[in-house]
Design a protein around this motif. Structure first.
Motif, PDB file in Angstrom:
ATOM      1  N   GLY A 102      -4.041  -8.921  13.013  1.00 48.10           N
ATOM      2  CA  GLY A 102      -3.207  -8.930  11.817  1.00 48.10           C
ATOM      3  C   GLY A 102      -3.945  -8.374  10.607  1.00 48.10           C
ATOM      4  O   GLY A 102      -3.355  -7.684   9.770  1.00 48.10           O
ATOM      5  N   LYS A 103      -5.253  -8.675  10.522  1.00 50.15           N
ATOM      6  CA  LYS A 103      -6.055  -8.153   9.416  1.00 50.15           C
ATOM      7  C   LYS A 103      -6.154  -6.632   9.488  1.00 50.15           C
ATOM      8  O   LYS A 103      -6.081  -5.939   8.467  1.00 50.15           O
ATOM      9  N   LYS A 104      -6.298  -6.116  10.691  1.00 49.76           N
ATOM     10  CA  LYS A 104      -6.386  -4.661  10.850  1.00 49.76           C
ATOM     11  C   LYS A 104      -5.066  -3.989  10.465  1.00 49.76           C
ATOM     12  O   LYS A 104      -5.062  -2.936   9.813  1.00 49.76           O
ATOM     13  N   LEU A 105      -3.947  -4.587  10.871  1.00 52.10           N
ATOM     14  CA  LEU A 105      -2.651  -4.028  10.514  1.00 52.10           C
ATOM     15  C   LEU A 105      -2.448  -4.089   8.998  1.00 52.10           C
ATOM     16  O   LEU A 105      -1.921  -3.139   8.391  1.00 52.10           O
ATOM     17  N   TRP A 106      -2.869  -5.187   8.372  1.00 52.78           N
ATOM     18  CA  TRP A 106      -2.809  -5.305   6.915  1.00 52.78           C
ATOM     19  C   TRP A 106      -3.587  -4.165   6.254  1.00 52.78           C
ATOM     20  O   TRP A 106      -3.119  -3.558   5.294  1.00 52.78           O
ATOM     21  N   ASN A 107      -4.780  -3.885   6.776  1.00 54.37           N
ATOM     22  CA  ASN A 107      -5.605  -2.818   6.207  1.00 54.37           C
ATOM     23  C   ASN A 107      -4.909  -1.460   6.291  1.00 54.37           C
ATOM     24  O   ASN A 107      -4.967  -0.655   5.363  1.00 54.37           O
ATOM     25  N   ILE A 108      -4.256  -1.203   7.423  1.00 54.22           N
ATOM     26  CA  ILE A 108      -3.556   0.073   7.592  1.00 54.22           C
ATOM     27  C   ILE A 108      -2.402   0.187   6.600  1.00 54.22           C
ATOM     28  O   ILE A 108      -2.175   1.243   5.990  1.00 54.22           O
ATOM     29  N   ILE A 109      -1.671  -0.913   6.416  1.00 61.22           N
ATOM     30  CA  ILE A 109      -0.531  -0.898   5.484  1.00 61.22           C
ATOM     31  C   ILE A 109      -1.010  -0.693   4.048  1.00 61.22           C
ATOM     32  O   ILE A 109      -0.448   0.112   3.294  1.00 61.22           O
ATOM     33  N   ILE A 110      -2.073  -1.397   3.649  1.00 58.86           N
ATOM     34  CA  ILE A 110      -2.619  -1.229   2.302  1.00 58.86           C
ATOM     35  C   ILE A 110      -3.158   0.183   2.122  1.00 58.86           C
ATOM     36  O   ILE A 110      -2.975   0.814   1.065  1.00 58.86           O
ATOM     37  N   LEU A 111      -3.824   0.693   3.143  1.00 62.57           N
ATOM     38  CA  LEU A 111      -4.308   2.079   3.091  1.00 62.57           C
ATOM     39  C   LEU A 111      -3.146   3.042   2.849  1.00 62.57           C
ATOM     40  O   LEU A 111      -3.231   3.952   2.008  1.00 62.57           O
ATOM     41  N   GLY A 112      -2.052   2.833   3.574  1.00 62.45           N
ATOM     42  CA  GLY A 112      -0.887   3.688   3.413  1.00 62.45           C
ATOM     43  C   GLY A 112      -0.269   3.587   2.026  1.00 62.45           C
ATOM     44  O   GLY A 112       0.085   4.607   1.420  1.00 62.45           O
ATOM     45  N   PHE A 113      -0.174   2.365   1.494  1.00 57.83           N
ATOM     46  CA  PHE A 113       0.403   2.201   0.166  1.00 57.83           C
ATOM     47  C   PHE A 113      -0.498   2.803  -0.915  1.00 57.83           C
ATOM     48  O   PHE A 113      -0.018   3.403  -1.888  1.00 57.83           O
ATOM     49  N   GLY A 114      -1.820   2.646  -0.762  1.00 54.83           N
ATOM     50  CA  GLY A 114      -2.737   3.240  -1.728  1.00 54.83           C
ATOM     51  C   GLY A 114      -2.590   4.750  -1.783  1.00 54.83           C
ATOM     52  O   GLY A 114      -2.505   5.358  -2.863  1.00 54.83           O
ATOM     53  N   PHE A 115      -2.528   5.371  -0.615  1.00 59.85           N
ATOM     54  CA  PHE A 115      -2.346   6.816  -0.554  1.00 59.85           C
ATOM     55  C   PHE A 115      -0.955   7.221  -1.028  1.00 59.85           C
ATOM     56  O   PHE A 115      -0.784   8.292  -1.621  1.00 59.85           O
ATOM     57  N   MET A 116       0.046   6.376  -0.776  1.00 66.19           N
ATOM     58  CA  MET A 116       1.397   6.695  -1.224  1.00 66.19           C
ATOM     59  C   MET A 116       1.443   6.808  -2.745  1.00 66.19           C
ATOM     60  O   MET A 116       2.006   7.769  -3.293  1.00 66.19           O
TER      61      MET A 116
END
Length: 450
Positions: free
Chosen positions: A5-19
């Motif tokens: 779950g932590k890894k998936l959270w990181n991917i989502i935050i990474l995506g939002f930051g780049f967005m």
């Protein structure tokens, strides 16, 4: 929160930051040539195409040192400081001066190399063989929402405008600068993932900040050795069989990145036969590109939850989609549109210019681009998972140098010559990807056998 779950959270935050960051930067790149043509100053002599050529030229060279930077300060701080330089580049457009414009172009080229190397590292260390396709799709879809929101803002702001005034420009770029800064600070929400086991691949974690208590005397030497090792790995990886095969496909994505992110929007804005609202159509075109990117990222990324299926059909679909777009653009857009002055061009191509066809082509360009990029992210993350940062640095080195070449020739070549280059490179890139995928599948079968 569980490790997965932590890894998936990181991917989502990474995506939002780049967005957020690329809502600002991609919108800036899409409109900057049009803005510069409308800028009323005898002291400013800049070109949007030249600026982008500088950015991607410096970007390509900086990829040689980017893994070393990420190795020393870690991916999180690398993305934050790189994002600040992106914000500075956007802020330059509030008050335009030639010297600041080109200086910021150089700085953002360096920042881009570090940013994308760090992004690839974060993506790889938060993914496994079975989640790399899903995570690539999540990241790609969130990233491409930037095209939707940024260009929708441009359409609403410039609707009905024939000329872009200084006030129009300043209002837009102040807003974009703030949006970019929001994305920078989101990177601090990314958490360090827990290793799956004590024997986790050493290379996959090698670029994370170390928690060890090295002495002050040992730490500088360790960081220098780490940086040198990352640089050597990147150089060696560049000449591996797999990367050489993928380099043609990566090069093609650099050429078509230039076309859809800079050239095509300028072409639409220059078509006076689209009516007096042609400038605001640049924003609608960007939205259509974004819809294609998001759809492709969702279908070919999120649904690709494992690597049991070949990536080749998706890449072939991307090529055919692009070929259809290139053919329609050739018929619909005047050949001198990329080089037209602010007043635009009155020429026709082979059919009566159609706004609907132009926007359909925007969608097809985005859809085809997502087909190529999601599969390239997936195969590189799989093949080079143990050395992800150097691998993604090489990926961005090749892509950015080809983008720089494309932005350079966009200053001189008519539209039909640019389309011909894309057609030839697209075919070669697809064939080389097919071979690389067969090599990857063979390696995977050999690995599973043992």
């Amino acid at each position: 929160m569980s490790p997965e779950g932590k890894k998936l959270w990181n991917i989502i935050i990474l995506g939002f930051g780049f967005m957020f960051m690329f809502t600002a930067f991609q919108t800036c790149g899409n409109i900057e040539q049009t803005v510069i043509k409308s800028f009323n100053s005898t002291e400013f002599h800049g070109s949007g195409y030249t600026s982008m050529a500088i950015i991607y030229g410096v970007f390509s060279a900086s990829n040689l040192i980017a893994p070393s930077v990420v190795a020393v300060i870690g991916p999180q701080l690398s993305m934050f400081f790189s994002g600040l330089l992106y914000s500075c580049y956007i802020a330059v457009f509030i008050y335009l001066y030639t010297w600041s414009f080109y200086t910021a172009s150089v700085l953002v080229g360096v920042a881009a190399a570090v940013l994308w190397t760090a992004q690839g590292n974060v993506l790889a260390i938060n993914s496994s063989d079975t989640t790399i396709g899903r995570n690539s799709g999540i990241f790609w879809s969130l990233l491409q929402f930037s095209l939707f929101f940024g260009n929708l803002y441009i359409y609403c702001s410039w609707h009905g405008h024939v000329h872009i005034t200084d006030r129009d420009r300043q209002t837009v770029f102040i807003s974009l600068t703030v949006i970019s800064l929001v994305g920078c600070f989101l990177f601090f929400l990314i958490r360090k993932p827990e290793p799956e086991s004590p024997s986790a691949p050493e290379g996959a974690e090698s670029l994370l900040p170390s928690d060890s208590s090295d002495s002050a005397a040992e730490r500088p030497a360790s960081l220098c050795a780490q940086a040198l090792d990352a640089f050597v790995k990147a150089c060696k990886m560049f000449v591996t069989k797999e990367m050489l095969l993928l380099s043609v496909s990566i090069g093609y994505t650099g050429l078509e990145l230039t076309f859809y992110s800079g050239v095509y929007g300028t072409c639409i804005g220059a078509m006076t036969r689209f009516g007096t609202d042609a400038k605001s159509l640049i924003g609608i075109s960007g939205i259509c590109i974004g819809i294609g990117e998001i759809l492709g990222g969702g279908v070919f990324g999120l649904l690709n939850k494992s690597n049991r299926f070949s990536r080749n059909p998706v890449v072939l679909l991307g090529l055919l989609t692009h070929y259809l777009a290139f053919y329609l653009i050739f018929l619909n857009i005047a050949s001198d549109a990329p080089l037209a002055p602010e007043a635009g061009t009155d020429l026709e191509a082979f059919i009566t210019p159609s706004v609907g066809v132009a926007l359909l082509c925007s969608f097809l360009l985005g859809l085809g681009d997502s087909c190529f990029n999601t599969q390239l992210l997936s195969i590189i993350g799989l093949l080079f998972r143990d050395n992800s940062a150097p691998a993604f640095a090489v990926f961005k080195f090749i892509q950015s140098i080809m983008a720089a070449v494309a932005f350079f020739y966009s200053n001189y070549l008519l539209l039909h010559w640019q389309l011909l280059i894309l057609v030839v490179m697209g075919f070669l890139g697809t064939v080389s990807f097919f071979v690389a995928e067969w090599v990857a599948q063979a390696s995977r079968r050999d690995y599973d056998r043992f």
